[in-house]
Design an enzyme around this catalytic site. Structure first.
Site, PDB file in Angstrom:
ATOM      1  N   ARG A 189      -1.075 -19.039  -2.316  1.00  0.00           N
ATOM      2  CA  ARG A 189      -2.035 -18.062  -2.166  1.00  0.00           C
ATOM      3  C   ARG A 189      -3.325 -18.480  -1.615  1.00  0.00           C
ATOM      4  NH1 ARG A 189       1.337 -16.365  -6.571  1.00  0.00           N
ATOM      5  NH2 ARG A 189       1.893 -14.057  -6.517  1.00  0.00           N
ATOM      6  N   ASP A 207       2.096 -10.516 -13.069  1.00  0.00           N
ATOM      7  CA  ASP A 207       2.577 -11.712 -14.168  1.00  0.00           C
ATOM      8  C   ASP A 207       3.017 -11.297 -15.341  1.00  0.00           C
ATOM      9  OD1 ASP A 207       1.715 -13.196 -11.703  1.00  0.00           O
ATOM     10  OD2 ASP A 207      -0.513 -13.210 -12.535  1.00  0.00           O
ATOM     11  N   GLY A 267       0.793  -1.157   0.048  1.00  0.00           N
ATOM     12  CA  GLY A 267       0.076   0.032   0.081  1.00  0.00           C
ATOM     13  C   GLY A 267       0.763   1.338  -0.076  1.00  0.00           C
ATOM     14  N   HIS A 269      -4.326 -15.852 -10.980  1.00  0.00           N
ATOM     15  CA  HIS A 269      -2.938 -15.315 -10.518  1.00  0.00           C
ATOM     16  C   HIS A 269      -2.507 -16.302  -9.364  1.00  0.00           C
ATOM     17  CE1 HIS A 269      -0.798 -12.100  -9.358  1.00  0.00           C
ATOM     18  NE2 HIS A 269      -1.119 -11.795  -8.071  1.00  0.00           N
ATOM     19  N   ASP A 323      -6.404   2.230   6.073  1.00  0.00           N
ATOM     20  CA  ASP A 323      -5.827   1.149   6.593  1.00  0.00           C
ATOM     21  C   ASP A 323      -6.274   1.117   8.248  1.00  0.00           C
ATOM     22  OD1 ASP A 323      -4.493  -1.222   7.062  1.00  0.00           O
ATOM     23  OD2 ASP A 323      -2.832  -0.347   5.580  1.00  0.00           O
TER      24      ASP A 323
END
Length: 332
Positions: free
Chosen positions: A88, A151, A14, A180, A34
Site C-alpha cells: 500500500r 480488515d 466505486g 490498514h 469520477d
C-alpha cells in the site's frame, strides 16, 4: 435523510459501492464523481427502484464542486488500485496527489461533511486530508475516517473458518486495530467473539492472513485485479453505520476506523497507555454519534503476541503518518 457523494464512483470499488449505497434507505440523493464514465454509471443505477436519486459528474463544468455541494457524507475510493508486488505504501506517490486535490475540493464545497477515505495507502492519505483541512481552517477530527472495515470483515470470515463455523461468519466479531497496511493491521484474536482457542501457530497464521488478505485476492485474480468487491461491501457497511449514527441510531457494537486520536481525548489516553506510544492516528474501536466520533473505547487486555504486534504497527505507522504530513507540507 442524506445526500451521499462517492468520489471514484466509476472504478472497481466505486461501482459496487455506489450500488450498495443506492439500496440504502437512508440515502435520498446519491452523487457520483469520477474522471470518466460517471454519467453512464449514474443512469444505470438510476433505473433501480429505490428512493435515492442519482446524478453523475466528470471534471468538465466544475463537476467535482457540483458533486460535493450540499453533501453530508463523502466516500473516497478514488485512486490507482494495488498491483502485483505493490504494498500500500508503494501506491503513495500515485494516490497522494489525487487525495490532496479531493480534500481541497471538500474543504471548499462540503466543509461539514463526514469524510470516509478508502484510497490507499490509508495510513498516509488520511493524514493528508487532515493537513489540508487544517490549512483551510475546517478540520474536525471527529468527522474524518480511514475505512478499515475490510480488515474486520476478513477477520470474522477467517476466524469462523478456522473455528469450523464458516456458516456463522456474520456472528464472529474480531477487533482489528492499528492501521490498514500489512504489519500495521493487528487482529486481537484473544478477544474474538464467539471465543475460540487456537494454538500459537494458528494465531500467527491467522494474523498474517488477515494482514495480507489483499495479496490473496490479487493472486486469485491472476494479477488482473485487487480486492474491489469485498472493499466495496466493507466501505458501504461503514458508510451506512455513519449515516445511522447521524440519524440518531446507537449501535450495540463498536465500529473500527483509523482516526485522529484527538477526536476523543479521554478515550485516546486509554489507548495510548496500552500501545505505549503517542501516535496521531490509529484504528480503534469507537462509538459513532451525530457528530462523528463520539467515544473511543479501550483496546482491552492484549496477549503478549498482540502487544508485540502493536509495537511493530506503531513503529510502521509513524513513518506512514509522517509521509502524509510531509507531502502536504511540500505542497505549500
Amino acid at each position: 435523510m442524506v445526500k451521499a457523494t462517492v468520489i471514484g464512483a466509476a472504478g472497481g470499488i466505486g461501482q459496487p459501492l455506489s450500488l450498495l449505497l443506492k439500496q440504502c434507505p437512508l440515502v435520498t440523493e446519491l452523487s457520483l464523481y469520477d474522471v470518466v464514465n460517471t454519467p453512464g454509471v449514474a443512469v444505470d443505477l438510476s433505473h433501480i427502484n429505490t428512493a435515492a436519486t442519482v446524478t453523475g459528474f466528470t471534471p468538465e463544468n466544475d463537476g467535482l464542486a457540483k458533486a460535493l455541494k450540499g453533501t453530508e457524507i463523502v466516500v473516497i475510493p478514488a485512486g490507482m488500485p494495488r498491483k502485483p508486488g505493490m504494498t500500500r505504501d508503494d501506491l503513495f506517490n500515485a494516490n497522494a496527489s489525487i487525495v490532496h486535490g479531493i480534500a481541497e475540493a471538500i474543504a471548499k464545497n462540503a466543509p461539514k461533511a463526514f469524510v470516509l477515505v478508502i484510497s490507499n495507502p490509508v495510513n498516509s492519505t488520511v493524514p493528508i486530508c487532515a493537513e489540508v483541512f487544517k490549512k483551510e481552517g475546517i478540520y474536525d477530527p471527529k468527522r474524518l475516517f480511514g475505512v478499515t472495515t475490510l480488515d474486520v470483515v476478513r477477520a470474522g470470515t477467517f476466524v469462523s473458518e478456522a473455528a469450523g463455523k464458516s456458516q456463522d461468519a456474520a456472528k464472529y466479531q474480531v477487533p482489528v486495530v492499528g492501521g490498514h497496511s500489512g504489519v500495521t493491521i493487528v487482529p486481537l484474536l484473544s478477544q474474538a467473539k464467539p471465543s475460540f482457542s487456537p494454538d500459537q501457530k494458528q494465531v500467527e497464521q491467522l494474523t498474517e492472513r488477515i494482514q495480507f488478505g489483499g495479496d490473496e485476492v490479487v493472486k486469485a485474480k491472476e494479477a488482473k485485479g485487487s480486492a474491489t468487491l469485498s472493499m466495496a461491501y466493507a466501505g458501504a457497511r461503514f458508510a451506512i453505520a455513519v449515516m445511522e449514527a447521524m440519524s440518531g441510531k446507537t449501535s450495540e457494537s463498536p465500529e473500527y476506523s483509523y482516526v485522529d486520536l484527538t477526536s476523543d481525548a479521554e478515550g485516546s489516553k486509554a489507548v495510548t497507555e496500552v500501545i505505549g506510544s503517542n501516535t496521531a492516528f490509529f484504528s480503534v474501536p469507537l462509538t459513532l454519534g451525530k457528530n462523528g466520533v463520539e467515544k473511543i473505547h479501550p483496546l482491552g487486555k492484549l496477549s503478549d503476541f498482540e502487544s508485540s504486534a502493536v509495537k511493530k504497527a506503531v513503529e510502521a505507522l509513524g513513518d506512514n503518518i509522517a509521509k502524509g504530513v510531509s507531502f502536504k507540507a511540500n505542497k505549500l
